[in-house]
Scaffold this motif. Structure first.
Motif, PDB file in Angstrom:
ATOM      1  N   ILE A   1       0.813  -1.215   0.000  1.00  0.00           N
ATOM      2  CA  ILE A   1       0.000   0.000   0.000  1.00  0.00           C
ATOM      3  C   ILE A   1       0.849   1.269   0.000  1.00  0.00           C
ATOM      4  O   ILE A   1       0.507   2.257  -0.669  1.00  0.00           O
ATOM      5  CB  ILE A   1      -0.931   0.011   1.235  1.00  0.00           C
ATOM      6  N   ALA A   2       1.942   1.284   0.746  1.00  0.00           N
ATOM      7  CA  ALA A   2       2.709   2.521   0.972  1.00  0.00           C
ATOM      8  C   ALA A   2       3.202   3.197  -0.309  1.00  0.00           C
ATOM      9  O   ALA A   2       3.044   4.415  -0.441  1.00  0.00           O
ATOM     10  CB  ALA A   2       3.860   2.261   1.931  1.00  0.00           C
ATOM     11  N   PRO A   3       3.819   2.489  -1.264  1.00  0.00           N
ATOM     12  CA  PRO A   3       4.310   3.196  -2.464  1.00  0.00           C
ATOM     13  C   PRO A   3       3.217   3.922  -3.254  1.00  0.00           C
ATOM     14  O   PRO A   3       3.382   5.103  -3.585  1.00  0.00           O
ATOM     15  CB  PRO A   3       4.982   2.095  -3.281  1.00  0.00           C
ATOM     16  N   PRO A   4       2.066   3.299  -3.557  1.00  0.00           N
ATOM     17  CA  PRO A   4       1.024   4.065  -4.256  1.00  0.00           C
ATOM     18  C   PRO A   4       0.452   5.209  -3.430  1.00  0.00           C
ATOM     19  O   PRO A   4       0.079   6.247  -3.987  1.00  0.00           O
ATOM     20  CB  PRO A   4      -0.065   3.019  -4.560  1.00  0.00           C
ATOM     21  N   ALA A   5       0.378   5.024  -2.114  1.00  0.00           N
ATOM     22  CA  ALA A   5      -0.136   6.110  -1.262  1.00  0.00           C
ATOM     23  C   ALA A   5       0.817   7.301  -1.310  1.00  0.00           C
ATOM     24  O   ALA A   5       0.384   8.456  -1.412  1.00  0.00           O
ATOM     25  CB  ALA A   5      -0.310   5.614   0.174  1.00  0.00           C
ATOM     26  N   LEU A   6       2.105   7.034  -1.239  1.00  0.00           N
ATOM     27  CA  LEU A   6       3.082   8.114  -1.310  1.00  0.00           C
ATOM     28  C   LEU A   6       3.050   8.795  -2.670  1.00  0.00           C
ATOM     29  O   LEU A   6       3.119  10.022  -2.767  1.00  0.00           O
ATOM     30  CB  LEU A   6       4.483   7.571  -1.010  1.00  0.00           C
ATOM     31  N   GLU A   7       2.903   8.016  -3.718  1.00  0.00           N
ATOM     32  CA  GLU A   7       2.810   8.583  -5.069  1.00  0.00           C
ATOM     33  C   GLU A   7       1.600   9.499  -5.187  1.00  0.00           C
ATOM     34  O   GLU A   7       1.682  10.594  -5.755  1.00  0.00           O
ATOM     35  CB  GLU A   7       2.702   7.443  -6.089  1.00  0.00           C
TER      36      GLU A   7
END
Length: 109
Positions: free
Chosen positions: A99-105
């Motif tokens: 989840i973290a990479p798309p949320a940061l993007e």
């Protein structure tokens, strides 16, 4: 500690620049993350199973930015309850890793 708090805590640790909350904010957020956990249990066969779907929404219009179904099966080693907790914690970490990479993007847009 429930799974909601565990996931929120992991997200806060990985995304310290973002506000992570488990309650609705007073104003509409820029984006919202929904997580629906279908299964999260230790099974008699010696494995822990986590099946979840997460959806990242644009906060004001509700447009889906990203969605993924995650199925994780982790062997539970020897060690009784401690081994079960370790396997389930590993699965929470793996879910947040997805989840973290798309949320940061999304936050950088």
């Amino acid at each position: 500690m429930g799974v909601t708090r565990a996931v929120a805590g992991c997200l806060e640790a990985r995304l310290p620049q973002l506000a992570v909350t488990t309650v609705p904010p007073p104003e509409p957020p820029r984006w919202q993350l929904l997580i629906d956990i279908d299964t999260f249990e230790a099974q008699a066969g010696g494995q822990s199973v986590l099946i979840a779907r997460w959806t990242l929404l644009e906060g004001r219009r509700g447009e889906r930015l990203r969605e993924e179904k995650v199925s994780l099966v982790t062997p539970i080693g020897q060690g009784g309850d401690q081994a079960v907790v370790a396997a389930m914690n590993q699965q929470v970490d793996q879910l947040v890793d997805r989840i973290a990479p798309p949320a940061l993007e999304a936050a950088r847009r």
